[in-house]
Design an enzyme around this catalytic site. Structure first.
Site, short mmCIF file in Angstrom:
data_model
loop_
_atom_site.label_atom_id
_atom_site.label_comp_id
_atom_site.label_asym_id
_atom_site.label_seq_id
_atom_site.Cartn_x
_atom_site.Cartn_y
_atom_site.Cartn_z
N SER A 1 0.85 -1.19 0.00
CA SER A 1 0.00 0.00 0.00
C SER A 1 0.89 1.23 0.00
O SER A 1 2.04 1.18 0.46
CB SER A 1 -0.90 0.01 1.24
OG SER A 1 -1.54 1.26 1.40
N TYR B 1 -1.65 -0.52 10.18
CA TYR B 1 -1.73 -0.84 8.76
C TYR B 1 -0.43 -0.44 8.05
O TYR B 1 0.16 -1.22 7.29
CB TYR B 1 -2.92 -0.12 8.16
CG TYR B 1 -3.17 -0.34 6.69
CD1 TYR B 1 -3.85 -1.45 6.24
CD2 TYR B 1 -2.72 0.59 5.75
CE1 TYR B 1 -4.09 -1.65 4.89
CE2 TYR B 1 -2.96 0.41 4.40
CZ TYR B 1 -3.64 -0.70 3.98
OH TYR B 1 -3.88 -0.88 2.63
#
Length: 329
Positions: A148, A161
């Protein structure tokens, strides 16, 4: 529709495995692979959700789609999954996508949340890689690890995350270098925001409604986010083409460039953005987005509706209707 990169022709379709394939990005990727003639296996933790996803894919593509229940945090279970796919269909392409999203100020999450993110995303990708590589070496196959833009720079209120995705980024680059001589390609994929319905499956802490409000609005805004079908198509193209790295969305590319050129300034600007986000309210249980309230801001509602309408044609959205185990990126 743009041209798709085809996979090498074979009497039987190439065998493909997608972890976290029952919803969100994984489901879109599985559809792309099925449409290109792959024999696709999708894996996730929830059997019912997997079967609903497979039924959608079969109906949409006319392809044979298989399902295997697997918790990627368990290396032995991943080993059994990979072995089953190899023995049944052959293993030519693997996408490690399983993930969780926790949205909250760092004061409102604890070490357990960081551990959960690392176990599911980093160790899930690691287990999938280590178990799949011996088989991929036999077929000179392809491995895609879904990171990501959040792993390329620290994102406020998404620290568990970001930490897990940063570890995936390092893993993908290192594996790409080490596997080059074996003929196996490893592609690091770093998407920005995508309209996959992930805000409904994400977990929120602190001021839950406020956190859900900003995250769902940003995730659904077309100027900032990417159509999930288009993203999946580009991801599959990159893995088939054996690219080393793919960063998706213009804002993600801009953020990566800015951080690379001026990391100190980028970090200070992130601090300014963090001040605009909801304040911490103390540790507490996280709640899934599907349980949160709708944002009161009419502009936020309008942006979210606009983003949802742009993805109405995409089949995989049906699996976003109800909460379930956290297996989507």
């Amino acid at each position: 529709m743009t041209n798709r990169t085809p996979l090498p022709h074979r009497t039987r379709g190439p065998g493909a495995l997608v972890t976290g394939g029952s919803r969100g990005l994984g489901l879109f990727v599985a559809r792309q692979l099925a449409e290109r003639g792959c024999i696709v296996t999708i894996a996730a933790r929830d059997a019912d959700e997997l079967e609903r996803a497979a039924a959608q894919l079969r109906e949409a593509t006319g392809s044979s789609v298989r399902t295997v229940v697997c918790d990627v945090r368990d290396r032995a279970a991943v080993g059994a999954l990979v072995r089953e796919v190899h023995e049944r269909d052959g293993l030519d392409l693997v996408i490690a996508n399983a993930g969780v999203i926790q949205v909250a100020p760092v004061e409102d999450v604890g070490a357990a949340e960081f551990g959960d993110a690392m176990d599911t995303m980093f160790y899930g990708a690691l287990h999938t890689s280590l178990e799949a590589l011996p088989y991929l070496k036999k077929t000179r196959g392809r491995l895609g690890l879904i990171g990501s833009v959040g792993g390329l720079l620290g994102v406020p209120h998404l620290l568990p995350y970001s930490c897990a995705k940063a570890a995936i980024a390092a893993l993908a680059e290192g594996l790409h270098a080490e596997m080059a001589a074996s003929g196996v390609s490893v592609t690091a994929v770093h998407p920005g925001l995508m309209r996959t319905g992930s805000h409904r499956q994400a977990e929120f802490g602190g001021n839950v409604d406020a956190e859900f409000g900003w995250f769902s609005t940003v995730a659904g805004a077309p100027p900032l986010s990417m159509d999930a079908e288009r993203a999946a198509r580009r991801i599959v193209d990159a893995v088939i083409q054996r690219r080393a790295r793919l960063v998706l969305t213009a804002p993600a590319k801009a953020a990566q460039l800015a951080h690379g050129m001026a990391p100190g300034l980028t970090t200070r600007l992130s601090g300014v953005a963090a001040r605009l986000l909801p304040s911490a309210s103390g540790p507490g249980p996280l709640r899934q987005g599907a349980e949160a309230g709708e944002p009161l801001n009419p502009i936020a509602r309008l942006v979210r509706a606009w983003g949802s309408a742009r993805n109405d044609h995409v089949v995989p959205q049906a699996n976003q209707q109800e909460p379930g185990p956290r297996t989507s990126s």
